[in-house]
Design a protein around this motif. Sequence first.
Motif, mmCIF file in Angstrom:
data_model
loop_
_atom_site.group_PDB
_atom_site.id
_atom_site.type_symbol
_atom_site.label_atom_id
_atom_site.label_comp_id
_atom_site.label_asym_id
_atom_site.label_seq_id
_atom_site.Cartn_x
_atom_site.Cartn_y
_atom_site.Cartn_z
ATOM 1 N N TRP A 36 -10.815 6.368 1.014
ATOM 2 C CA TRP A 36 -9.217 6.574 1.533
ATOM 3 C C TRP A 36 -8.376 5.836 0.732
ATOM 4 C CZ3 TRP A 36 -6.613 7.458 5.779
ATOM 5 C CH2 TRP A 36 -5.574 6.394 5.885
ATOM 6 N N TRP A 37 -7.295 7.166 0.513
ATOM 7 C CA TRP A 37 -6.525 6.694 -0.387
ATOM 8 C C TRP A 37 -5.142 6.898 0.555
ATOM 9 C CZ3 TRP A 37 -5.007 4.915 -4.738
ATOM 10 C CH2 TRP A 37 -4.119 5.306 -5.228
ATOM 11 N N ASN A 38 -4.270 6.211 1.009
ATOM 12 C CA ASN A 38 -2.692 6.549 1.698
ATOM 13 C C ASN A 38 -2.128 7.037 1.254
ATOM 14 O OD1 ASN A 38 -0.836 5.526 3.918
ATOM 15 N ND2 ASN A 38 -1.555 3.032 3.904
ATOM 16 N N ALA A 39 -1.559 8.203 0.802
ATOM 17 C CA ALA A 39 -1.268 8.619 0.626
ATOM 18 C C ALA A 39 0.561 8.355 1.357
ATOM 19 C CB ALA A 39 -1.208 10.376 0.493
ATOM 20 N N ARG A 40 0.766 7.685 2.040
ATOM 21 C CA ARG A 40 1.904 7.607 3.017
ATOM 22 C C ARG A 40 2.568 6.708 2.190
ATOM 23 N NH1 ARG A 40 3.876 5.247 7.380
ATOM 24 N NH2 ARG A 40 1.889 4.141 7.792
ATOM 25 N N TRP A 41 1.969 5.400 1.712
ATOM 26 C CA TRP A 41 2.548 3.949 1.101
ATOM 27 C C TRP A 41 2.057 4.530 -0.143
ATOM 28 C CZ3 TRP A 41 4.850 0.514 2.934
ATOM 29 C CH2 TRP A 41 5.649 1.058 4.558
ATOM 30 N N ALA A 42 1.541 5.315 -0.998
ATOM 31 C CA ALA A 42 1.049 5.475 -2.195
ATOM 32 C C ALA A 42 2.989 6.197 -3.033
ATOM 33 C CB ALA A 42 0.111 6.164 -2.631
ATOM 34 N N GLN A 43 3.453 6.937 -2.190
ATOM 35 C CA GLN A 43 4.822 7.501 -2.577
ATOM 36 C C GLN A 43 5.566 6.441 -2.150
ATOM 37 O OE1 GLN A 43 5.834 11.104 0.248
ATOM 38 N NE2 GLN A 43 7.189 11.693 -0.872
ATOM 39 N N GLU A 44 5.571 5.223 -0.856
ATOM 40 C CA GLU A 44 6.263 4.985 -1.150
ATOM 41 C C GLU A 44 6.064 3.899 -2.146
ATOM 42 O OE1 GLU A 44 9.139 2.031 0.543
ATOM 43 O OE2 GLU A 44 8.935 3.418 1.042
ATOM 44 N N ARG A 101 7.583 -4.085 -5.970
ATOM 45 C CA ARG A 101 9.135 -4.560 -5.205
ATOM 46 C C ARG A 101 8.540 -2.348 -4.427
ATOM 47 N NH1 ARG A 101 12.050 -8.618 -4.627
ATOM 48 N NH2 ARG A 101 11.992 -10.245 -6.097
ATOM 49 N N ASP A 102 9.217 -2.890 -2.890
ATOM 50 C CA ASP A 102 9.303 -1.736 -2.217
ATOM 51 C C ASP A 102 10.921 -0.839 -2.041
ATOM 52 O OD1 ASP A 102 10.992 -2.750 -0.399
ATOM 53 O OD2 ASP A 102 9.815 -2.839 1.350
ATOM 54 N N SER A 103 11.078 -0.060 -1.680
ATOM 55 C CA SER A 103 12.417 0.306 -1.043
ATOM 56 C C SER A 103 13.336 -0.008 -1.034
ATOM 57 C CB SER A 103 12.333 1.511 -0.296
ATOM 58 O OG SER A 103 11.941 1.481 0.411
ATOM 59 N N GLN A 104 12.834 -1.180 -0.232
ATOM 60 C CA GLN A 104 13.833 -1.823 0.427
ATOM 61 C C GLN A 104 14.441 -3.120 0.165
ATOM 62 O OE1 GLN A 104 13.677 -2.415 4.697
ATOM 63 N NE2 GLN A 104 12.358 -0.799 4.945
ATOM 64 N N ASP A 105 13.110 -3.540 -1.692
ATOM 65 C CA ASP A 105 13.587 -4.446 -2.678
ATOM 66 C C ASP A 105 12.976 -5.464 -2.387
ATOM 67 O OD1 ASP A 105 14.112 -5.427 -4.948
ATOM 68 O OD2 ASP A 105 16.008 -6.163 -4.576
ATOM 69 N N ARG A 106 11.624 -5.282 -1.642
ATOM 70 C CA ARG A 106 11.465 -6.272 -1.147
ATOM 71 C C ARG A 106 9.648 -6.815 -2.324
ATOM 72 N NH1 ARG A 106 11.124 -5.179 5.551
ATOM 73 N NH2 ARG A 106 10.846 -3.293 4.561
ATOM 74 N N LEU A 107 8.891 -7.623 -2.154
ATOM 75 C CA LEU A 107 7.837 -8.580 -2.822
ATOM 76 C C LEU A 107 6.990 -7.547 -2.343
ATOM 77 C CD1 LEU A 107 7.535 -8.947 -5.806
ATOM 78 C CD2 LEU A 107 7.319 -11.270 -5.157
ATOM 79 N N LEU A 108 6.259 -7.143 -3.209
ATOM 80 C CA LEU A 108 4.867 -6.717 -2.090
ATOM 81 C C LEU A 108 3.496 -7.040 -3.405
ATOM 82 C CD1 LEU A 108 6.751 -4.998 -1.028
ATOM 83 C CD2 LEU A 108 4.805 -3.155 -0.406
ATOM 84 N N ASP A 109 2.299 -6.784 -2.659
ATOM 85 C CA ASP A 109 0.979 -7.670 -3.294
ATOM 86 C C ASP A 109 -0.006 -6.686 -2.975
ATOM 87 O OD1 ASP A 109 2.434 -10.153 -3.205
ATOM 88 O OD2 ASP A 109 0.989 -10.837 -2.821
ATOM 89 N N PHE A 110 -0.883 -6.203 -4.377
ATOM 90 C CA PHE A 110 -2.078 -5.800 -3.846
ATOM 91 C C PHE A 110 -2.899 -6.973 -4.212
ATOM 92 C CE2 PHE A 110 -0.113 -1.266 -5.506
ATOM 93 C CZ PHE A 110 -0.834 -0.429 -4.774
ATOM 94 N N GLY A 111 -3.250 -6.703 -2.982
ATOM 95 C CA GLY A 111 -5.088 -8.377 -3.285
ATOM 96 C C GLY A 111 -6.256 -6.971 -2.436
ATOM 97 N N THR A 112 -7.388 -7.798 -2.872
ATOM 98 C CA THR A 112 -8.559 -6.995 -2.681
ATOM 99 C C THR A 112 -9.156 -7.732 -1.848
ATOM 100 O OG1 THR A 112 -9.897 -7.749 -5.017
ATOM 101 C CG2 THR A 112 -8.280 -6.022 -5.344
ATOM 102 N N LYS A 113 -10.514 -6.606 -1.487
ATOM 103 C CA LYS A 113 -11.593 -7.188 -1.154
ATOM 104 C C LYS A 113 -12.506 -6.442 -1.756
ATOM 105 C CE LYS A 113 -12.706 -8.651 3.862
ATOM 106 N NZ LYS A 113 -11.850 -8.093 5.844
ATOM 107 N N GLY A 114 -13.943 -7.414 -2.089
ATOM 108 C CA GLY A 114 -15.049 -6.920 -2.364
ATOM 109 C C GLY A 114 -15.286 -6.318 -3.482
#
Length: 480
Positions: A36-44, A101-114
């Motif tokens: 799975w690769w989230n192409a929509r959010w990868a672009q964002e 940061r996203d396009s609205q300048d909000r801080l985002l995390d990449f977190g993992t599982k497994g």
Amino acid sequence: MSVTSRYSPDPRFAALGDEFSDAVEPADFPQAHLRWWNARWAQEVGLDGLDDAQRQAHFHRFSPLPDNQPQPRALRYHGHQFRVYNPQIGDGRGFLFAQLRDSQDRLLDFGTKGSGQTPYSRSGDGRLTLKGAVREVLASEMLEALGVYTSKTFAIFETGEQLHRGDEPSPTRSAVMTRLQHSHLRFGVFQRHAYHDRPDLISELVEYAIEHLVPEAAELEGDRAAALLEAVVRRSAKLAAQWMAAGFVHGVLNTDNLVVTGESFDYGPWRFLPYFEPGFTAAYFDQQGLYEYARQPESVFWALQQLAAALSLVGERDGLIQALESYPDHYKREITRAFHHRLGLEALGDDSDGALVSGLLNAGRELQIPFEAMIFDWFGGEASRERALHSDRSGLYRQDAFAPVIEALSARTPVRPERLSHSYFQREDPVHLTIDHVEGLWAPIAESDDWSAFEQTLADVGEARRAYDLGRDQVGFLSE
């Protein structure tokens, strides 16, 4: 090019220091099969330029992203698990990988599982089953389509290991997953530092949260801790209402599974309602029904009280109590708003709004109308009368018990009725993720590595998202 101009790295949490997280090494997995690769959010977030090798490097081996956090960090937290305090937990099979940061300048995390063992794994292997990863992407995609403020499953790699679990046939296939969300700052992070009597660290977390995650708290009255709690109460009430309107049962609302941004995440034994049933539970081990469908708002409120207790080390008591006492009013407002949003209708702003919701749910329960189908059939209210009364469920809608619901629906104005022209609303049935369907998607993957039904369902979920948001195609997180 590995990243685009949208990529905006901003690693903030690691800068708080070693009191809040531990540097860890990701597991060395034997295989890497991108599932799975989230192409929509990868672009964002500016990562749509990654090629196959770069995706594998960053989201399977977890090599640092450019100018980002140099090493994964396992977050330190405690939590109440089924209302029993546990000081022995923390990121046991995941870590914070990067922030941006996203396009609205909000801080985002990449977190993992497994992603492997950490100092908090205890006896666990730090791994994730492939079935668990499949269920995670289904939940997050469906909830996003239904308007719930949720984390996004960003990438899943199958890893080639055979895992043994007590609650599913073993050995079973393994995976590592990366999720994208606004924050992994759990209530349990505050609880850990309260447990160790560290008001100084709690104050640091309060400032971090207000500056980067919950900025509206800076505009509220009272001391900083009480202002943060008030904002978190509002966000959490909204989330609980969104779950209820989606017919979603999270299953494990422990204090380490709730975050200050009011964002839904960490999908384990979740289920969607087949029919409206207040006592419906998701987890087989929730034998007392603590986290059943109808008790979710109460469970969120209980968790907020535990957060308030932790914040009491630095906050003013009366302000914290006042923030907690606002929860029922916020929830009452948000539950009618959430159901009207799902139905595509304008609320009237009076007591009839709540009467419509309760009438719809009670009629659905009495007549055993599938929950998601009922919302789908009557989206737009009066504008869908003919469609609903010619559906496979028309006989149920013609029963006397449903007549008051139709009358109440007809009194409301549709919001953007042009959405009904979307091909999704020409279907006989909506996409749904009740447990039988979810198990049916997994069976061909387990038996013959056939992903076609899974992929078709995700395509259907995407169609639903576009239909409900016709003309906007919103990519921003649903936090506003």
